[in-house]
Design an enzyme around this catalytic site. Structure first.
Site, PDB file in Angstrom:
ATOM      1  N   ASN A  64       0.955  -1.049   0.034  1.00  0.00           N
ATOM      2  CA  ASN A  64       0.030  -0.076  -0.015  1.00  0.00           C
ATOM      3  C   ASN A  64       0.861   1.264  -0.041  1.00  0.00           C
ATOM      4  OD1 ASN A  64      -1.793   1.951   0.354  1.00  0.00           O
ATOM      5  ND2 ASN A  64      -2.291   1.611   2.536  1.00  0.00           N
ATOM      6  N   LYS A 114       0.270   4.470  -0.262  1.00  0.00           N
ATOM      7  CA  LYS A 114      -0.542   5.483   0.287  1.00  0.00           C
ATOM      8  C   LYS A 114      -0.151   6.626  -0.869  1.00  0.00           C
ATOM      9  CE  LYS A 114      -0.031   3.273   4.624  1.00  0.00           C
ATOM     10  NZ  LYS A 114       0.251   3.316   6.158  1.00  0.00           N
ATOM     11  N   HIS A 133      -9.453   1.622   4.673  1.00  0.00           N
ATOM     12  CA  HIS A 133      -8.093   1.674   5.365  1.00  0.00           C
ATOM     13  C   HIS A 133      -8.380   2.667   6.792  1.00  0.00           C
ATOM     14  CE1 HIS A 133      -3.954   2.742   6.286  1.00  0.00           C
ATOM     15  NE2 HIS A 133      -3.620   1.582   5.730  1.00  0.00           N
ATOM     16  N   GLU A 146      -6.742   4.866   7.698  1.00  0.00           N
ATOM     17  CA  GLU A 146      -6.522   6.422   7.368  1.00  0.00           C
ATOM     18  C   GLU A 146      -7.544   6.904   6.760  1.00  0.00           C
ATOM     19  OE1 GLU A 146      -2.577   5.701   5.403  1.00  0.00           O
ATOM     20  OE2 GLU A 146      -1.783   4.973   7.487  1.00  0.00           O
ATOM     21  N   GLU A 192      -5.578  -4.579  10.364  1.00  0.00           N
ATOM     22  CA  GLU A 192      -4.502  -3.714  10.614  1.00  0.00           C
ATOM     23  C   GLU A 192      -4.841  -2.890  11.877  1.00  0.00           C
ATOM     24  OE1 GLU A 192      -2.509  -2.560   6.506  1.00  0.00           O
ATOM     25  OE2 GLU A 192      -4.057  -1.022   7.272  1.00  0.00           O
ATOM     26  N   GLY A 252       2.718   2.376  10.738  1.00  0.00           N
ATOM     27  CA  GLY A 252       3.734   3.240  10.657  1.00  0.00           C
ATOM     28  C   GLY A 252       4.196   3.762  11.817  1.00  0.00           C
ATOM     29  N   SER A 273       3.739  -2.388  10.084  1.00  0.00           N
ATOM     30  CA  SER A 273       5.078  -2.283  10.543  1.00  0.00           C
ATOM     31  C   SER A 273       5.542  -4.005  10.067  1.00  0.00           C
ATOM     32  CB  SER A 273       5.292  -1.997  11.783  1.00  0.00           C
ATOM     33  OG  SER A 273       4.882  -0.681  12.265  1.00  0.00           O
TER      34      SER A 273
END
Ligand code: 13P
Length: 248
Positions: free
Chosen positions: A9, A11, A94, A96, A166, A172, A212
């Site tokens: 991904n 991003k 996701h 985010e 996730e 991250g 991660s």
């Protein structure tokens, strides 16, 4: 046997040139792989990536899509627009997008249903915050996300989608869930699928872990009983690192 699936991904990273170079660099290296190899990229580069990946084992995914077919939705991308360039996958929900762009379980569900309808494989994301985990609400949060996200999804369609677990606290941050924590959560998701459908259906769906994942921990994660793949941000940005993940 479920096929392992390693998805990058990217991003909001990379130019079209960089993306095409990446595809060209890895496609010869995945000719004989048993792994499903997916790169989820920003919309501007998807068409060129599809062209570069033609005839190879590299699959291309988008990172979002609207659930309506067309209309007054400034800035959004319609399912048919992704279909027109033959995109294979789309990440839906996701964390985010949930956090910064007001995605809800309801919009996630609409997008999942739409992606299945137009035959783009949705990668539906779920995951809890650190606060939710520490207050013992992890299972409740995941259950709500999974049940809402899969509303009206038929049993026949479950093998046509992917779920990514996730945990938000591991994205991250450099903090990976332990392989045991990741496997427990993924196994829990499988019991939810069994509850909604049947055991056979629950055994058919690929469930990834994300947060991660890197070359140093991918093997241990992939060796877990219930984890079928990884959805990877940072460590998927460089071709050599991504290939180490694919070759776990
Ligand atoms: P990182 O691998 O950078 O933690 O990102 C995980 C992720 O959000 C993949 O979708």
């Amino acid at each position: 046997m479920r096929k392992p699936i390693i998805a990058g991904n990217w991003k909001m990273n990379k130019t079209i040139k960089e993306a095409v170079e990446f595809v060209n660099e890895i496609k010869g290296q995945v000719e004989n792989t048993e792994v499903e190899v997916v790169l989820c990229a920003p919309a501007t580069m998807l068409k060129d990536m599809k062209e570069a990946a033609k005839g190879s084992n590299v699959k291309i995914g988008a990172q979002n899509m609207h659930f309506e077919e067309s209309g007054a939705f400034t800035g959004e991308i319609a399912p048919a627009m992704l279909k027109e360039i033959d995109v294979d996958y789309v990440i839906i929900g996701h964390s985010e997008r949930r956090q910064y762009f007001a995605e809800t379980d309801e919009t996630v569900n609409k997008k999942v249903l739409k992606a299945l309808e137009v035959e783009i494989t949705p990668i539906m994301c779920c995951g809890e915050t650190l606060e939710e985990r520490e207050s013992g609400k992890m299972e409740e949060v995941i259950k709500t996300q999974i049940f809402a996200g899969l509303k009206d999804v038929t049993a026949a369609n479950i093998p046509n989608m992917v779920i990514a677990y996730e945990p938000i606290w591991a994205i991250g941050t450099g903090v990976t869930a332990t392989s045991e924590q990741a496997n427990d959560a993924v196994a829990f998701i499988r019991t939810l699928i069994k509850e909604l459908y049947t055991e056979e259906v629950s055994e058919s769906i690929q469930i990834q872990y994300g947060g991660s994942v890197k070359p140093a921990n991918v093997e241990e994660i992939m060796n877990q009983t219930d984890i079928d793949g990884a959805l990877v941000g940072g460590a998927a940005l460089k071709a050599d690192s991504f290939m180490e993940l694919v070759n776990f």
